[in-house]
Design a protein around this motif. Structure first.
Motif, mmCIF file in Angstrom:
data_model
loop_
_atom_site.group_PDB
_atom_site.id
_atom_site.type_symbol
_atom_site.label_atom_id
_atom_site.label_comp_id
_atom_site.label_asym_id
_atom_site.label_seq_id
_atom_site.Cartn_x
_atom_site.Cartn_y
_atom_site.Cartn_z
ATOM 1 N N PHE A 5 29.612 65.105 78.470
ATOM 2 C CA PHE A 5 29.675 65.480 77.067
ATOM 3 C C PHE A 5 31.006 65.021 76.470
ATOM 4 N N ALA A 6 30.944 64.492 75.258
ATOM 5 C CA ALA A 6 32.141 63.980 74.603
ATOM 6 C C ALA A 6 32.060 64.242 73.107
ATOM 7 N N ILE A 19 26.548 61.512 77.156
ATOM 8 C CA ILE A 19 26.434 60.233 77.841
ATOM 9 C C ILE A 19 25.548 60.480 79.051
ATOM 10 N N ALA A 20 24.391 59.855 79.083
ATOM 11 C CA ALA A 20 23.404 60.132 80.131
ATOM 12 C C ALA A 20 23.153 58.885 80.961
ATOM 13 N N PRO A 74 36.855 66.894 74.624
ATOM 14 C CA PRO A 74 35.418 67.106 74.756
ATOM 15 C C PRO A 74 34.975 68.514 74.379
ATOM 16 N N VAL A 75 35.915 69.407 74.165
ATOM 17 C CA VAL A 75 35.621 70.771 73.729
ATOM 18 C C VAL A 75 36.343 71.004 72.417
ATOM 19 N N PRO A 193 38.505 62.638 79.210
ATOM 20 C CA PRO A 193 37.633 62.287 78.089
ATOM 21 C C PRO A 193 36.285 63.004 78.015
ATOM 22 N N TRP A 194 35.841 63.606 79.133
ATOM 23 C CA TRP A 194 34.498 64.175 79.134
ATOM 24 C C TRP A 194 34.518 65.595 79.647
ATOM 25 N N LEU A 195 33.494 66.333 79.291
ATOM 26 C CA LEU A 195 33.132 67.586 79.932
ATOM 27 C C LEU A 195 31.946 67.285 80.847
ATOM 28 N N VAL A 196 32.129 67.520 82.136
ATOM 29 C CA VAL A 196 31.073 67.268 83.120
ATOM 30 C C VAL A 196 30.505 68.611 83.564
#
Length: 302
Positions: A5-6, A19-20, A74-75, A193-196
Protein backbone atom coordinates in the motif's frame (compact mmCIF):
# COMPACT_ATOMS: atom_id res chain seq x y z
CA UNK A 1 -1.54 -12.18 -4.33
CA UNK A 2 1.04 -9.94 -2.65
CA UNK A 3 0.07 -6.34 -1.94
CA UNK A 4 1.88 -3.15 -0.97
CA UNK A 5 0.00 0.00 0.00
CA UNK A 6 1.27 3.46 -0.91
CA UNK A 7 0.17 7.09 -1.14
CA UNK A 8 1.18 9.01 -4.26
CA UNK A 9 1.08 12.70 -5.03
CA UNK A 10 2.22 16.12 -3.88
CA UNK A 11 2.36 16.89 -0.17
CA UNK A 12 -1.18 17.19 1.12
CA UNK A 13 -2.64 15.76 -2.09
CA UNK A 14 -1.61 12.10 -1.81
CA UNK A 15 -3.93 9.46 -3.27
CA UNK A 16 -4.11 5.89 -1.94
CA UNK A 17 -2.98 3.04 -4.18
CA UNK A 18 -2.27 -0.65 -3.89
CA UNK A 19 0.60 -2.32 -5.74
CA UNK A 20 -0.38 -5.91 -6.50
CA UNK A 21 1.57 -8.80 -7.94
CA UNK A 22 0.44 -12.28 -8.84
CA UNK A 23 2.91 -15.14 -8.71
CA UNK A 24 5.65 -14.46 -11.29
CA UNK A 25 3.64 -11.60 -12.75
CA UNK A 26 4.55 -7.91 -13.04
CA UNK A 27 3.64 -5.38 -10.38
CA UNK A 28 0.55 -3.34 -11.19
CA UNK A 29 -0.78 -0.19 -9.54
CA UNK A 30 -4.46 0.19 -8.69
CA UNK A 31 -6.38 3.13 -7.28
CA UNK A 32 -8.00 2.61 -3.89
CA UNK A 33 -10.45 5.40 -4.65
CA UNK A 34 -13.47 3.05 -4.81
CA UNK A 35 -12.69 1.85 -1.26
CA UNK A 36 -11.29 4.81 0.66
CA UNK A 37 -10.14 8.41 0.49
CA UNK A 38 -6.89 7.61 2.28
CA UNK A 39 -4.82 4.93 3.98
CA UNK A 40 -5.64 5.89 7.54
CA UNK A 41 -7.03 4.50 10.76
CA UNK A 42 -10.57 4.37 9.45
CA UNK A 43 -9.52 2.31 6.43
CA UNK A 44 -7.45 -0.12 8.49
CA UNK A 45 -10.07 -0.48 11.24
CA UNK A 46 -12.72 -1.56 8.74
CA UNK A 47 -10.67 -4.45 7.35
CA UNK A 48 -9.36 -2.31 4.52
CA UNK A 49 -6.56 -4.73 3.68
CA UNK A 50 -8.96 -7.68 3.37
CA UNK A 51 -11.43 -5.61 1.37
CA UNK A 52 -8.64 -4.52 -0.97
CA UNK A 53 -7.61 -8.10 -1.67
CA UNK A 54 -11.23 -9.06 -2.38
CA UNK A 55 -11.73 -6.05 -4.66
CA UNK A 56 -8.60 -6.94 -6.62
CA UNK A 57 -9.81 -10.50 -7.12
CA UNK A 58 -13.16 -9.21 -8.38
CA UNK A 59 -11.45 -6.68 -10.68
CA UNK A 60 -13.15 -3.70 -9.05
CA UNK A 61 -10.12 -1.40 -8.71
CA UNK A 62 -9.00 0.68 -11.71
CA UNK A 63 -5.42 0.19 -12.83
CA UNK A 64 -3.32 3.35 -12.94
CA UNK A 65 0.12 4.41 -14.17
CA UNK A 66 2.08 6.05 -11.32
CA UNK A 67 4.42 7.97 -13.61
CA UNK A 68 6.70 10.30 -11.69
CA UNK A 69 4.34 10.97 -8.81
CA UNK A 70 5.94 11.68 -5.44
CA UNK A 71 5.73 8.83 -2.92
CA UNK A 72 4.41 10.00 0.44
CA UNK A 73 4.23 8.26 3.79
CA UNK A 74 2.18 5.08 3.22
CA UNK A 75 0.04 5.95 6.25
CA UNK A 76 -1.79 9.25 6.54
CA UNK A 77 -0.78 11.30 9.56
CA UNK A 78 -0.96 8.90 12.53
CA UNK A 79 -2.67 9.77 15.76
CA UNK A 80 0.44 8.64 17.63
CA UNK A 81 4.02 7.77 16.76
CA UNK A 82 5.28 5.61 19.62
CA UNK A 83 8.97 4.73 19.81
CA UNK A 84 11.02 2.08 21.58
CA UNK A 85 14.53 3.02 22.65
CA UNK A 86 17.63 0.87 23.14
CA UNK A 87 15.90 -2.20 21.71
CA UNK A 88 19.07 -3.73 20.22
CA UNK A 89 21.76 -4.77 22.70
CA UNK A 90 24.64 -3.58 20.50
CA UNK A 91 23.03 -0.17 20.05
CA UNK A 92 22.51 0.13 23.80
CA UNK A 93 26.21 -0.63 24.26
CA UNK A 94 27.34 2.00 21.75
CA UNK A 95 25.04 4.48 23.53
CA UNK A 96 26.75 3.76 26.85
CA UNK A 97 23.73 1.94 28.29
CA UNK A 98 22.88 -1.59 29.29
CA UNK A 99 19.99 -3.39 27.57
CA UNK A 100 16.76 -2.43 29.34
CA UNK A 101 14.78 -4.91 31.42
CA UNK A 102 11.49 -3.38 30.26
CA UNK A 103 10.84 -1.43 27.05
CA UNK A 104 11.99 2.19 26.96
CA UNK A 105 9.11 4.21 25.51
CA UNK A 106 8.91 7.74 24.11
CA UNK A 107 6.68 9.61 21.68
CA UNK A 108 7.31 11.64 18.54
CA UNK A 109 4.82 14.24 17.29
CA UNK A 110 2.84 12.92 14.35
CA UNK A 111 3.65 16.11 12.40
CA UNK A 112 7.22 14.85 12.04
CA UNK A 113 6.10 12.19 9.54
CA UNK A 114 7.33 12.75 5.97
CA UNK A 115 7.77 10.88 2.72
CA UNK A 116 10.60 8.38 2.21
CA UNK A 117 12.27 10.34 -0.60
CA UNK A 118 11.56 13.92 0.47
CA UNK A 119 14.51 16.30 0.74
CA UNK A 120 15.13 16.50 4.49
CA UNK A 121 16.17 19.53 6.55
CA UNK A 122 18.94 19.56 9.12
CA UNK A 123 17.86 21.97 11.90
CA UNK A 124 19.54 25.40 11.67
CA UNK A 125 21.65 25.00 14.82
CA UNK A 126 22.09 21.24 14.63
CA UNK A 127 25.58 19.79 15.02
CA UNK A 128 24.75 16.14 15.69
CA UNK A 129 21.90 15.03 13.42
CA UNK A 130 21.75 11.25 13.35
CA UNK A 131 20.05 8.47 11.38
CA UNK A 132 18.19 5.46 12.83
CA UNK A 133 16.75 2.76 10.57
CA UNK A 134 13.79 1.04 12.25
CA UNK A 135 11.04 -1.46 11.61
CA UNK A 136 7.73 0.34 11.96
CA UNK A 137 4.54 -1.40 13.13
CA UNK A 138 1.21 -0.05 11.86
CA UNK A 139 -1.72 -0.72 14.18
CA UNK A 140 -4.87 -2.07 12.52
CA UNK A 141 -7.30 -2.33 15.39
CA UNK A 142 -7.70 -0.77 18.82
CA UNK A 143 -5.34 -2.21 21.43
CA UNK A 144 -5.90 -1.60 25.12
CA UNK A 145 -5.00 -3.87 28.06
CA UNK A 146 -4.32 -6.81 25.79
CA UNK A 147 -4.22 -10.14 27.57
CA UNK A 148 -1.44 -11.81 25.58
CA UNK A 149 1.12 -11.45 22.83
CA UNK A 150 -1.15 -13.57 20.61
CA UNK A 151 -3.84 -10.95 21.01
CA UNK A 152 -1.25 -8.28 20.22
CA UNK A 153 -0.40 -10.00 16.94
CA UNK A 154 -4.01 -9.60 15.83
CA UNK A 155 -3.80 -5.83 16.25
CA UNK A 156 -1.00 -5.36 13.70
CA UNK A 157 -2.07 -4.30 10.20
CA UNK A 158 1.38 -4.26 8.65
CA UNK A 159 4.90 -2.87 8.62
CA UNK A 160 6.89 0.04 7.19
CA UNK A 161 10.47 1.31 7.06
CA UNK A 162 11.07 4.21 9.45
CA UNK A 163 13.92 6.64 10.04
CA UNK A 164 13.91 8.08 13.56
CA UNK A 165 16.10 11.10 12.90
CA UNK A 166 17.57 12.44 16.14
CA UNK A 167 19.51 15.56 17.12
CA UNK A 168 21.82 14.26 19.83
CA UNK A 169 22.74 17.64 21.31
CA UNK A 170 19.05 18.36 21.84
CA UNK A 171 18.35 14.82 23.04
CA UNK A 172 21.03 14.51 25.72
CA UNK A 173 22.11 17.89 27.14
CA UNK A 174 23.39 16.41 30.39
CA UNK A 175 22.00 14.03 32.98
CA UNK A 176 18.34 15.06 32.53
CA UNK A 177 18.11 14.09 28.87
CA UNK A 178 15.49 15.74 26.69
CA UNK A 179 14.46 13.03 24.23
CA UNK A 180 11.38 14.97 23.17
CA UNK A 181 13.52 17.92 22.00
CA UNK A 182 15.87 15.69 20.05
CA UNK A 183 13.15 13.60 18.43
CA UNK A 184 10.51 16.20 17.45
CA UNK A 185 12.09 18.12 14.61
CA UNK A 186 10.26 18.80 11.33
CA UNK A 187 10.40 15.90 8.84
CA UNK A 188 12.33 13.77 11.32
CA UNK A 189 10.23 10.63 10.74
CA UNK A 190 10.37 9.53 7.08
CA UNK A 191 8.10 6.50 6.59
CA UNK A 192 7.70 4.14 3.66
CA UNK A 193 7.77 3.68 0.77
CA UNK A 194 5.13 1.02 1.38
CA UNK A 195 2.89 -0.50 4.00
CA UNK A 196 3.16 -4.28 3.67
CA UNK A 197 0.41 -6.40 5.28
CA UNK A 198 1.48 -8.33 8.37
CA UNK A 199 0.57 -11.72 6.91
CA UNK A 200 3.04 -11.36 4.02
CA UNK A 201 6.32 -11.51 5.95
CA UNK A 202 7.99 -12.66 9.13
CA UNK A 203 8.80 -9.41 10.89
CA UNK A 204 10.80 -11.29 13.52
CA UNK A 205 13.64 -11.94 11.07
CA UNK A 206 14.20 -9.04 8.70
CA UNK A 207 17.49 -7.42 7.72
CA UNK A 208 17.89 -3.68 8.37
CA UNK A 209 20.54 -1.54 6.69
CA UNK A 210 21.63 2.10 6.41
CA UNK A 211 24.05 3.71 3.96
CA UNK A 212 25.44 7.24 4.15
CA UNK A 213 26.86 8.46 0.85
CA UNK A 214 27.00 4.85 -0.28
CA UNK A 215 28.91 3.53 2.75
CA UNK A 216 27.28 0.99 5.07
CA UNK A 217 26.58 2.31 8.54
CA UNK A 218 23.99 -0.10 9.97
CA UNK A 219 23.51 -3.79 9.16
CA UNK A 220 21.51 -5.96 11.52
CA UNK A 221 18.39 -8.09 11.82
CA UNK A 222 15.12 -7.72 13.73
CA UNK A 223 15.85 -11.09 15.37
CA UNK A 224 18.40 -9.18 17.48
CA UNK A 225 15.71 -7.08 19.17
CA UNK A 226 15.67 -7.15 22.96
CA UNK A 227 11.84 -7.08 22.87
CA UNK A 228 10.04 -8.63 19.90
CA UNK A 229 7.20 -6.91 18.08
CA UNK A 230 4.36 -8.74 19.82
CA UNK A 231 5.85 -8.09 23.25
CA UNK A 232 6.14 -4.41 22.34
CA UNK A 233 2.49 -4.09 21.30
CA UNK A 234 1.27 -6.02 24.33
CA UNK A 235 3.44 -3.92 26.68
CA UNK A 236 2.34 -0.60 25.22
CA UNK A 237 -1.32 -1.58 25.47
CA UNK A 238 -0.97 -1.73 29.25
CA UNK A 239 -0.06 1.96 29.38
CA UNK A 240 -1.78 3.65 26.45
CA UNK A 241 -4.57 3.21 23.94
CA UNK A 242 -3.21 2.20 20.55
CA UNK A 243 -5.55 3.15 17.72
CA UNK A 244 -5.77 2.07 14.09
CA UNK A 245 -3.25 3.99 12.00
CA UNK A 246 -0.83 4.55 14.89
CA UNK A 247 2.81 3.76 14.15
CA UNK A 248 5.29 2.12 16.52
CA UNK A 249 9.00 2.45 15.73
CA UNK A 250 10.68 -0.55 17.30
CA UNK A 251 14.24 0.69 17.85
CA UNK A 252 17.43 0.94 15.85
CA UNK A 253 20.48 -1.36 15.70
CA UNK A 254 24.11 -0.35 16.17
CA UNK A 255 25.87 1.87 13.66
CA UNK A 256 24.57 5.36 14.39
CA UNK A 257 26.81 8.43 14.40
CA UNK A 258 26.42 8.78 18.17
CA UNK A 259 28.69 5.74 18.45
CA UNK A 260 31.61 8.02 17.63
CA UNK A 261 32.62 5.85 14.69
CA UNK A 262 31.01 8.01 12.00
CA UNK A 263 30.41 11.70 11.31
CA UNK A 264 26.95 13.11 11.80
CA UNK A 265 24.74 14.05 8.84
CA UNK A 266 25.99 17.08 6.88
CA UNK A 267 24.31 19.19 4.19
CA UNK A 268 24.56 17.37 0.87
CA UNK A 269 24.70 13.92 2.44
CA UNK A 270 22.52 11.13 1.07
CA UNK A 271 21.12 8.62 3.57
CA UNK A 272 19.52 5.40 2.35
CA UNK A 273 17.71 2.93 4.59
CA UNK A 274 15.98 -0.37 3.95
CA UNK A 275 14.27 -3.25 5.69
CA UNK A 276 13.91 -6.57 3.87
CA UNK A 277 10.56 -6.82 2.13
CA UNK A 278 9.58 -3.23 2.97
CA UNK A 279 11.56 -1.25 0.42
CA UNK A 280 14.24 1.43 0.57
CA UNK A 281 14.22 5.10 1.51
CA UNK A 282 16.55 7.80 0.20
CA UNK A 283 16.90 11.30 1.64
CA UNK A 284 19.13 14.16 0.56
CA UNK A 285 19.89 16.57 3.39
CA UNK A 286 20.09 20.35 3.42
CA UNK A 287 20.52 23.00 6.11
CA UNK A 288 17.20 24.55 7.14
CA UNK A 289 17.20 28.31 7.47
CA UNK A 290 15.95 30.32 10.41
CA UNK A 291 12.53 31.69 9.48
CA UNK A 292 12.55 35.38 8.60
CA UNK A 293 10.63 37.52 11.09
CA UNK A 294 7.55 39.31 9.84
CA UNK A 295 8.09 42.97 9.03
CA UNK A 296 5.51 44.27 11.49
CA UNK A 297 5.70 43.73 15.22
CA UNK A 298 7.95 40.69 14.98
CA UNK A 299 10.72 42.17 17.09
CA UNK A 300 8.45 42.19 20.14
CA UNK A 301 7.61 38.48 19.97
CA UNK A 302 8.84 36.20 22.73
Amino acid sequence: MDMKFARLGAIGQEKPVVIAQDANGPEKYFSLGPLTKDIDGGFLATDGIVRTREALIRGELPEIQPGELRIGSPVARPGSVVCIGLNYAAHAAESGATPPETPVVFLKPSNTVSGPFDATPIPPSSEKYDWEVELGIVIGREASYLSSTDEAAGCIAGYVVGNDLSERNYQMPGAAGQWTKGKSLPQSTPLGPWLVPADQLDAGSLGLRTWVNGEVRQSSDTSDMVFDIYTIVHHLSQYMLLEPGDVILTGTPEGVAMSGRFPYIQPGDVVELEVDGLGRQRQEYYRAQVAALAATGSADRT
